[in-house]
Design an enzyme around this catalytic site. Structure first.
Site, PDB file in Angstrom:
ATOM      1  N   LYS A 164      -9.440   2.184  -1.798  1.00 23.48           N
ATOM      2  CA  LYS A 164      -9.687   1.351  -0.473  1.00 23.48           C
ATOM      3  C   LYS A 164     -10.951   1.814   0.008  1.00 23.48           C
ATOM      4  O   LYS A 164     -11.380   2.966   0.244  1.00 23.48           O
ATOM      5  CB  LYS A 164      -8.680   1.885   0.264  1.00 23.48           C
ATOM      6  CG  LYS A 164      -8.424   1.163   1.709  1.00 23.48           C
ATOM      7  CD  LYS A 164      -7.340   1.538   2.478  1.00 23.48           C
ATOM      8  CE  LYS A 164      -7.082   0.694   3.770  1.00 23.48           C
ATOM      9  NZ  LYS A 164      -5.751   1.232   4.358  1.00 23.48           N
ATOM     10  N   CYS A 195      -5.104  -3.395   2.256  1.00 25.29           N
ATOM     11  CA  CYS A 195      -4.689  -3.356   3.999  1.00 25.29           C
ATOM     12  C   CYS A 195      -6.138  -3.663   4.724  1.00 25.29           C
ATOM     13  O   CYS A 195      -6.825  -4.638   4.717  1.00 25.29           O
ATOM     14  CB  CYS A 195      -3.938  -2.182   4.374  1.00 25.29           C
ATOM     15  SG  CYS A 195      -2.926  -2.540   5.647  1.00 25.29           S
ATOM     16  N   GLU A 237       0.731  -1.289  -0.190  1.00 26.34           N
ATOM     17  CA  GLU A 237       0.052  -0.030   0.053  1.00 26.34           C
ATOM     18  C   GLU A 237       0.952   1.109  -0.117  1.00 26.34           C
ATOM     19  O   GLU A 237       1.881   1.267   0.613  1.00 26.34           O
ATOM     20  CB  GLU A 237      -0.743   0.016   1.169  1.00 26.34           C
ATOM     21  CG  GLU A 237      -1.850   1.064   1.395  1.00 26.34           C
ATOM     22  CD  GLU A 237      -2.361   0.912   2.909  1.00 26.34           C
ATOM     23  OE1 GLU A 237      -2.110   0.149   3.730  1.00 26.34           O
ATOM     24  OE2 GLU A 237      -3.475   1.591   3.085  1.00 26.34           O
TER      25      GLU A 237
HETATM   26  C1  ACM Z   1      -3.917  -0.033   7.240  1.00 24.07           C
HETATM   27  O1  ACM Z   1      -4.954  -0.217   6.680  1.00 24.07           O
HETATM   28  N1  ACM Z   1      -2.949   0.733   6.551  1.00 24.07           N
HETATM   29  C2  ACM Z   1      -3.569  -0.482   8.349  1.00 24.07           C
END
Ligand code: ACM
Length: 273
Positions: free
Chosen positions: A109, A142, A38
């Site tokens: 995301k 993530c 990420e």
């Molecule tokens: C995250 O979602 N970077 C912990």
């Protein structure tokens, strides 16, 4: 099909240097699908939204996307990479999927973690699945792992491999990905980062342990908690299309969707009367 993750320590704010590190490690390797962490070009923490804005890029015209697209074509490798995306007046924590055919796909995301809510807008589109020729590929980023709906919807849309760029700070994901894979019968590639970042009074230590898991929950490759490394394994993506669990059970058709209505509500009840 050869699939791999790259685990490394992105330097905060050093987009050019991070790209150089990535290219130095993956260029020339034989791998059909790479997954990178990420925010792999910018680092994770920003001092304020303006700093994130300056480091973010538009997709597909930004320099990271252009460079990785070029590497993808040259090496005949699809590449998934987490980057900060700027679109009109919004910032997203996004990942790109660039393919040797020249396609450029994107995912934003959905589930922002902690301070990310001060910088990014949450993803505004359903997760999609993309055909990269050798496999059907979905992306999540993530903290999305914590919401099993994300992997579920990708499986239901036909994903054989879930690519999972990460900057994990909690220790649970690496334990949980085998379950995500078993319950969806998919492969997953989690590319985590290592190292730590400090900005003001915020300090985060990232947990490494990148991993590749098969549809039966077997861990095919796992990285250490703290070193730069990549791993590449051979997989047969089509085994994930077999959703038959026993002679009488099929993962998709055995679902009782008519009784799952609560999943579509906001769930703000804590269960008390
Ligand atoms: C995250 O979602 N970077 C912990």
């Amino acid at each position: 099909m050869k699939v791999g993750f790259l685990q490394f320590c992105p330097q905060r704010g050093q987009v050019k240097e991070n790209l150089r590190t990535i290219i130095g490690l993956i260029d020339g390797q034989e791998c059909d699908l790479w997954v990178l962490p990420e925010l792999c070009n910018t680092g994770y923490l920003f001092s304020d939204p303006d700093e994130a804005w300056d480091l973010a890029e538009e997709i597909p015209s930004g320099s990271t996307t252009e460079k990785l697209a070029e590497i993808s074509v040259r090496n005949r490798s699809a590449i998934v990479a987490g980057i900060a995306e700027r679109d009109e007046d919004q910032l997203y924590n996004s990942s790109i999927l660039v393919t040797p055919k020249g396609d450029i796909f994107r995912y934003r995301k959905l589930h922002l973690f902690g301070y990310e809510k001060e910088v990014f807008s949450p993803g505004d589109r359903e997760p999609e699945v993309f055909n990269i020729g050798r496999a059907m590929v979905g992306m999540m980023i993530c903290f999305d792992w914590y919401f099993p709906e994300t992997a579920r919807i990708l499986m239901l849309k036909g994903a054989q491999i879930i690519c999972h760029p990460s900057n994990l700070v909690l220790p649970y994901c690496q334990k949980s990905m085998p379950t995500r894979c078993i319950e969806n019968r998919v492969f997953a590639i989690t590319a985590n980062r290592i190292g730590s970042e400090v900005v003001g009074n915020r300090e985060l230590v990232f947990t490494g342990g990148s991993l590749i898991v098969d549809p039966l929950g077997e861990v095919l490759a796992k990285a250490s908690e703290d070193s730069e490394e990549f791993k590449i394994v051979d997989i047969v993506p089509k085994i994930s299309s077999d959703k038959k669990l026993t002679r009488m059970n099929e993962l998709r058709s055995d679902r009782r969707v008519e009784l799952y209505g609560e999943l579509l509500r906001n769930g703000d009840s804590d269960g008390s009367e």
